[in-house]
Motif scaffolding. Structure first.
Motif, PDB file in Angstrom:
ATOM      1  N   UNK A  20      54.192  53.523  46.167  1.00 17.63           N
ATOM      2  CA  UNK A  20      53.139  53.127  45.226  1.00 17.63           C
ATOM      3  C   UNK A  20      52.126  52.212  45.909  1.00 17.63           C
ATOM      4  N   UNK A  21      52.314  51.976  47.210  1.00 14.54           N
ATOM      5  CA  UNK A  21      51.400  51.155  47.971  1.00 14.54           C
ATOM      6  C   UNK A  21      50.065  51.893  48.118  1.00 14.54           C
ATOM      7  N   UNK A  22      49.014  51.137  48.395  1.00 14.07           N
ATOM      8  CA  UNK A  22      47.723  51.780  48.609  1.00 14.07           C
ATOM      9  C   UNK A  22      46.567  50.907  48.199  1.00 14.07           C
ATOM     10  N   UNK A  23      45.421  51.550  48.008  1.00 14.84           N
ATOM     11  CA  UNK A  23      44.210  50.833  47.628  1.00 14.84           C
ATOM     12  C   UNK A  23      43.640  51.314  46.303  1.00 14.84           C
ATOM     13  N   UNK A  24      44.297  52.245  45.644  1.00 14.96           N
ATOM     14  CA  UNK A  24      43.893  52.639  44.291  1.00 14.96           C
ATOM     15  C   UNK A  24      45.068  52.357  43.375  1.00 14.96           C
ATOM     16  N   UNK A  25      44.789  51.929  42.175  1.00 15.76           N
ATOM     17  CA  UNK A  25      45.864  51.516  41.261  1.00 15.76           C
ATOM     18  C   UNK A  25      46.634  52.680  40.654  1.00 15.76           C
ATOM     19  N   UNK A  26      46.106  53.871  40.741  1.00 18.55           N
ATOM     20  CA  UNK A  26      46.746  55.029  40.113  1.00 18.55           C
ATOM     21  C   UNK A  26      48.227  55.168  40.466  1.00 18.55           C
TER      22      UNK A  26
ATOM     23  N   UNK B   5      50.365  43.566  37.814  1.00 14.77           N
ATOM     24  CA  UNK B   5      51.047  44.525  38.680  1.00 14.77           C
ATOM     25  C   UNK B   5      50.378  44.538  40.055  1.00 14.77           C
ATOM     26  N   UNK B   6      50.717  43.563  40.909  1.00 15.36           N
ATOM     27  CA  UNK B   6      50.096  43.536  42.233  1.00 15.36           C
ATOM     28  C   UNK B   6      50.533  44.745  43.052  1.00 15.36           C
ATOM     29  N   UNK B   7      49.624  45.245  43.865  1.00 10.14           N
ATOM     30  CA  UNK B   7      49.908  46.433  44.673  1.00 10.14           C
ATOM     31  C   UNK B   7      49.891  46.063  46.148  1.00 10.14           C
ATOM     32  N   UNK B   8      50.917  46.523  46.840  1.00  9.01           N
ATOM     33  CA  UNK B   8      50.982  46.310  48.284  1.00  9.01           C
ATOM     34  C   UNK B   8      50.019  47.238  49.010  1.00  9.01           C
TER      35      UNK B   8
END
Length: 190
Positions: A10-16, A43-46
């Motif tokens: 679920x890591x990345x640069x888009x929240x989808x 919901x922080x994203x790595x």
């Protein structure tokens, strides 16, 4: 505020990707639950190629929580809850280890163990801890049991273990999809 740590892939640069599982997914698919929910969900994203055990990830999540608490008076710093699933469950352990005073309740789901011999010391003052796993989830089940067994003598009734029998890894919807999960969290404050 509920802080949710996503699982792997679920890591990345888009929240989808972060919207496919966990509280955000359940809130988007259940308008009644979403309209009722009386808390903010963070919901922080790595970034790509990071995991929650990457050095600095737990500190970054806690830094974000602290910054948001300073910036927004609506957030009650005594009522911040932490949860995560799978890799995010491990991240839950690492994040609360880095800042145990921040959280009123913690719910790692389908998580491996993280330093069970040291955990009782850094979690001794935590108001509530609820460990959740499936009974047929290999190392995740074993890790959840090790953490519970290490923490029970210190936390007593403040720690619970829920094992969903005959289920594997993806047991999180048993919680995140229900209003009772959020109501239970809101019983606790620092």
């Amino acid at each position: 505020m509920l802080v949710f740590l996503h699982g792997n892939n679920r890591q990345g640069y888009t929240l989808e990707p972060t919207e496919r599982t966990g509280p955000i997914h359940n809130l988007q698919s259940n308008a009644q639950l979403c309209n009722w929910l009386p808390m903010i969900v963070l919901s922080p994203q790595l970034p790509p190629d990071w995991r929650w055990d990457t050095p600095g990830a737990a500190q970054a999540a806690n830094g974000l929580v602290q910054e948001l608490c300073k910036r927004y008076s609506r957030i009650d710093p005594r009522r911040i809850y932490l949860t995560g699933l799978s890799m995010g469950g491990k991240g839950t352990w690492l994040t609360v280890e880095n800042s145990p005073q921040t959280y009123a309740a913690v719910v790692p789901i389908s998580a491996v163990d993280v330093r069970p011999d040291e955990a009782p010391e850094w979690l001794k003052d935590l108001p509530d801890l609820h460990i959740v796993c499936g009974s047929e989830d290999g190392g995740f089940t074993a890790g959840s049991h090790r953490m519970y067994e290490a923490l029970k003598p210190v936390l007593g009734d403040r720690v619970q273990l829920t094992v969903y029998q005959h289920e594997g890894h993806g047991v999180w919807d048993h919680l995140y999809a229900t209003q009772s999960f959020y109501e239970e969290l809101m019983k606790f404050s620092k």
